[in-house]
Design a protein around this motif. Structure first.
Motif, PDB file in Angstrom:
ATOM      1  N   GLU A  77       0.830  -1.207   0.000  1.00  0.00           N
ATOM      2  CA  GLU A  77       0.000   0.000   0.000  1.00  0.00           C
ATOM      3  C   GLU A  77       0.865   1.257   0.000  1.00  0.00           C
ATOM      4  OE1 GLU A  77      -2.802   2.806  -0.084  1.00  0.00           O
ATOM      5  OE2 GLU A  77      -3.063   0.664  -0.506  1.00  0.00           O
ATOM      6  N   ALA A  78       1.933   1.256   0.792  1.00  0.00           N
ATOM      7  CA  ALA A  78       2.811   2.430   0.866  1.00  0.00           C
ATOM      8  C   ALA A  78       3.487   2.687  -0.479  1.00  0.00           C
ATOM      9  CB  ALA A  78       3.854   2.228   1.962  1.00  0.00           C
ATOM     10  N   HIS A  79       3.920   1.632  -1.141  1.00  0.00           N
ATOM     11  CA  HIS A  79       4.551   1.778  -2.455  1.00  0.00           C
ATOM     12  C   HIS A  79       3.548   2.325  -3.469  1.00  0.00           C
ATOM     13  CE1 HIS A  79       5.919   0.232  -6.446  1.00  0.00           C
ATOM     14  NE2 HIS A  79       7.086   0.673  -6.001  1.00  0.00           N
ATOM     15  N   GLY A  80       2.328   1.804  -3.428  1.00  0.00           N
ATOM     16  CA  GLY A  80       1.292   2.283  -4.340  1.00  0.00           C
ATOM     17  C   GLY A  80       0.939   3.741  -4.100  1.00  0.00           C
ATOM     18  N   ALA A  81       0.885   4.139  -2.825  1.00  0.00           N
ATOM     19  CA  ALA A  81       0.555   5.525  -2.488  1.00  0.00           C
ATOM     20  C   ALA A  81       1.641   6.478  -2.976  1.00  0.00           C
ATOM     21  CB  ALA A  81       0.370   5.660  -0.980  1.00  0.00           C
ATOM     22  N   TRP A  82       2.888   6.023  -2.935  1.00  0.00           N
ATOM     23  CA  TRP A  82       3.983   6.870  -3.424  1.00  0.00           C
ATOM     24  C   TRP A  82       3.861   7.064  -4.936  1.00  0.00           C
ATOM     25  CZ3 TRP A  82       9.744   6.073  -1.593  1.00  0.00           C
ATOM     26  CH2 TRP A  82      10.472   7.236  -1.877  1.00  0.00           C
ATOM     27  N   LEU A  83       3.553   5.982  -5.647  1.00  0.00           N
ATOM     28  CA  LEU A  83       3.411   6.081  -7.099  1.00  0.00           C
ATOM     29  C   LEU A  83       2.204   6.934  -7.492  1.00  0.00           C
ATOM     30  CD1 LEU A  83       4.172   2.431  -8.309  1.00  0.00           C
ATOM     31  CD2 LEU A  83       5.648   4.439  -8.492  1.00  0.00           C
ATOM     32  N   ARG A  84       1.078   6.707  -6.825  1.00  0.00           N
ATOM     33  CA  ARG A  84      -0.162   7.392  -7.193  1.00  0.00           C
ATOM     34  C   ARG A  84      -0.186   8.847  -6.734  1.00  0.00           C
ATOM     35  NH1 ARG A  84      -2.294   2.996  -4.606  1.00  0.00           N
ATOM     36  NH2 ARG A  84      -2.945   4.411  -2.933  1.00  0.00           N
ATOM     37  N   ASP A  85       0.157   9.037  -5.459  1.00  0.00           N
ATOM     38  CA  ASP A  85      -0.090  10.332  -4.826  1.00  0.00           C
ATOM     39  C   ASP A  85       1.169  11.081  -4.409  1.00  0.00           C
ATOM     40  OD1 ASP A  85      -2.832   9.546  -4.963  1.00  0.00           O
ATOM     41  OD2 ASP A  85      -2.545   8.407  -3.107  1.00  0.00           O
ATOM     42  N   VAL A 106      17.289  -3.108  10.437  1.00  0.00           N
ATOM     43  CA  VAL A 106      17.940  -2.142   9.548  1.00  0.00           C
ATOM     44  C   VAL A 106      17.330  -0.762   9.744  1.00  0.00           C
ATOM     45  CG1 VAL A 106      18.467  -3.861   7.774  1.00  0.00           C
ATOM     46  CG2 VAL A 106      16.325  -2.578   7.638  1.00  0.00           C
ATOM     47  N   PHE A 107      18.104   0.249   9.352  1.00  0.00           N
ATOM     48  CA  PHE A 107      17.537   1.586   9.185  1.00  0.00           C
ATOM     49  C   PHE A 107      17.356   1.754   7.690  1.00  0.00           C
ATOM     50  CE2 PHE A 107      17.502   6.134   8.498  1.00  0.00           C
ATOM     51  CZ  PHE A 107      16.617   6.554   9.481  1.00  0.00           C
ATOM     52  N   SER A 108      16.106   1.901   7.269  1.00  0.00           N
ATOM     53  CA  SER A 108      15.783   1.877   5.845  1.00  0.00           C
ATOM     54  C   SER A 108      15.279   3.235   5.369  1.00  0.00           C
ATOM     55  CB  SER A 108      14.710   0.808   5.581  1.00  0.00           C
ATOM     56  OG  SER A 108      14.479   0.653   4.204  1.00  0.00           O
ATOM     57  N   SER A 109      15.864   3.712   4.274  1.00  0.00           N
ATOM     58  CA  SER A 109      15.395   4.947   3.637  1.00  0.00           C
ATOM     59  C   SER A 109      15.141   4.653   2.163  1.00  0.00           C
ATOM     60  CB  SER A 109      16.410   6.078   3.804  1.00  0.00           C
ATOM     61  OG  SER A 109      17.685   5.684   3.347  1.00  0.00           O
ATOM     62  N   HIS A 110      14.382   5.537   1.508  1.00  0.00           N
ATOM     63  CA  HIS A 110      13.891   5.226   0.169  1.00  0.00           C
ATOM     64  C   HIS A 110      13.995   6.425  -0.770  1.00  0.00           C
ATOM     65  CE1 HIS A 110      11.768   3.054   3.371  1.00  0.00           C
ATOM     66  NE2 HIS A 110      11.859   2.007   2.582  1.00  0.00           N
ATOM     67  N   VAL A 111      14.246   6.116  -2.031  1.00  0.00           N
ATOM     68  CA  VAL A 111      14.328   7.147  -3.072  1.00  0.00           C
ATOM     69  C   VAL A 111      13.520   6.662  -4.270  1.00  0.00           C
ATOM     70  CG1 VAL A 111      15.836   8.416  -4.647  1.00  0.00           C
ATOM     71  CG2 VAL A 111      16.628   7.861  -2.337  1.00  0.00           C
ATOM     72  N   MET A 112      12.700   7.543  -4.828  1.00  0.00           N
ATOM     73  CA  MET A 112      11.923   7.195  -6.022  1.00  0.00           C
ATOM     74  C   MET A 112      12.476   7.970  -7.212  1.00  0.00           C
ATOM     75  SD  MET A 112       9.243   5.364  -7.123  1.00  0.00           S
ATOM     76  CE  MET A 112       8.047   5.134  -5.797  1.00  0.00           C
ATOM     77  N   LEU A 113      12.817   7.254  -8.269  1.00  0.00           N
ATOM     78  CA  LEU A 113      13.288   7.877  -9.502  1.00  0.00           C
ATOM     79  C   LEU A 113      12.217   7.763 -10.579  1.00  0.00           C
ATOM     80  CD1 LEU A 113      16.988   6.616  -9.806  1.00  0.00           C
ATOM     81  CD2 LEU A 113      16.142   8.714  -8.747  1.00  0.00           C
ATOM     82  N   ASN A 114      12.093   8.818 -11.369  1.00  0.00           N
ATOM     83  CA  ASN A 114      11.193   8.807 -12.534  1.00  0.00           C
ATOM     84  C   ASN A 114       9.749   8.482 -12.149  1.00  0.00           C
ATOM     85  OD1 ASN A 114      13.669   9.062 -13.957  1.00  0.00           O
ATOM     86  ND2 ASN A 114      13.833   6.841 -14.126  1.00  0.00           N
ATOM     87  N   ARG A 115       9.282   9.044 -11.032  1.00  0.00           N
ATOM     88  CA  ARG A 115       7.943   8.703 -10.548  1.00  0.00           C
ATOM     89  C   ARG A 115       6.852   9.027 -11.566  1.00  0.00           C
ATOM     90  NH1 ARG A 115       3.520  10.688  -7.903  1.00  0.00           N
ATOM     91  NH2 ARG A 115       4.277  12.830  -7.873  1.00  0.00           N
ATOM     92  N   CYS A 116       7.000  10.112 -12.277  1.00  0.00           N
ATOM     93  CA  CYS A 116       5.951  10.548 -13.209  1.00  0.00           C
ATOM     94  C   CYS A 116       6.150  10.002 -14.619  1.00  0.00           C
ATOM     95  CB  CYS A 116       5.882  12.077 -13.229  1.00  0.00           C
ATOM     96  SG  CYS A 116       5.419  12.798 -11.641  1.00  0.00           S
ATOM     97  N   THR A 117       6.951   8.963 -14.747  1.00  0.00           N
ATOM     98  CA  THR A 117       7.159   8.340 -16.051  1.00  0.00           C
ATOM     99  C   THR A 117       6.513   6.955 -16.061  1.00  0.00           C
ATOM    100  OG1 THR A 117       9.231   7.208 -15.489  1.00  0.00           O
ATOM    101  CG2 THR A 117       9.382   9.530 -16.133  1.00  0.00           C
ATOM    102  N   GLU A 118       6.655   6.265 -17.172  1.00  0.00           N
ATOM    103  CA  GLU A 118       6.091   4.921 -17.274  1.00  0.00           C
ATOM    104  C   GLU A 118       6.951   3.880 -16.563  1.00  0.00           C
ATOM    105  OE1 GLU A 118       5.488   3.958 -21.337  1.00  0.00           O
ATOM    106  OE2 GLU A 118       3.875   5.437 -21.639  1.00  0.00           O
TER     107      GLU A 118
END
Length: 200
Positions: A77-85, A106-118
């Motif tokens: 759900e969290a991954h989908g929310a990042w892509l959608r919203d 672990v200490f986990s951090s996240h980066v999204m690349l090209n979110r608004c692309t296909e």
């Protein structure tokens, strides 16, 4: 070069530099996932931390590799929310799992690349906290127990005794507390003598 072509070229160059940066982090576990959460990047530290080789991990779903069952739905759900919203997944301490299904802090951090692309890609950067957690556990143990005998240390013994006596007083029970000096316990001769004199 057209405007769109320039944008595409910039995206490719940024992606190249980002991946090159990732390879410069030899002691940090990094994984990359596509829009369907399938592995597209798995560095050497991820192999060491989670037990899957790059060949084993590539193409598999994130939640099938390192996500505990209790976290699967939340992660999807969290991954989908990042892509959608555009709702980013916050950095946090997590307990994931390795190939043997053992917990991995672990200490986990996240980066999204090209979110608004296909072809958006999410990268997870995980710092192993196993050593830190082990030290914290040892410190916690030593704060309560004697390192040589494995028994309560003085502070823990007094705290436990106080609570026991208070409970006995409330329950109107007779309680006897016998204390043996810790030095005697560490001395085999004195300990033997105490054992013989207190054997009723």
């Amino acid at each position: 070069m057209s405007g769109q072509a320039e944008k595409d070229d910039l995206v490719l160059r940024n992606d190249y530099h980002f991946r090159k940066l990732l390879t410069a982090l030899p002691n940090v576990s990094v994984q990359g996932y596509d829009k369907d959460r399938r592995v597209v990047y798995w560095n050497k530290s991820s192999e060491l931390l989670y037990g899957y080789s790059e060949e084993e991990a590539m193409g598999n779903l994130l939640e099938d590799l390192i996500i505990p069952d209790s976290m699967r739905e939340d992660i999807i759900e969290a991954h989908g929310a990042w892509l959608r919203d555009g709702v980013e997944i916050p950095a946090a301490e997590l307990e994931l799992i390795d190939k043997e299904r053992k917990r991995v802090p672990v200490f986990s951090s996240h980066v999204m690349l090209n979110r608004c692309t296909e072809n958006p890609e999410m990268f997870c950067v995980d710092v192993d906290l196993s050593g830190q957690k082990r030290i914290e556990k040892e410190v916690q143990y030593l704060s309560q127990y004697d390192s040589q005998t494995g028994l309560f240390n003085k502070n823990s013994l007094f705290t436990y005794t106080k609570k026991t006596l208070e409970k006995a007083h409330l329950d109107r029970q007779m309680t006897v507390a016998i204390f043996i000096g810790m030095r005697a316990l560490h001395d085999p001769i004195k300990s033997s003598a105490l054992s013989s004199t207190t054997n009723f």
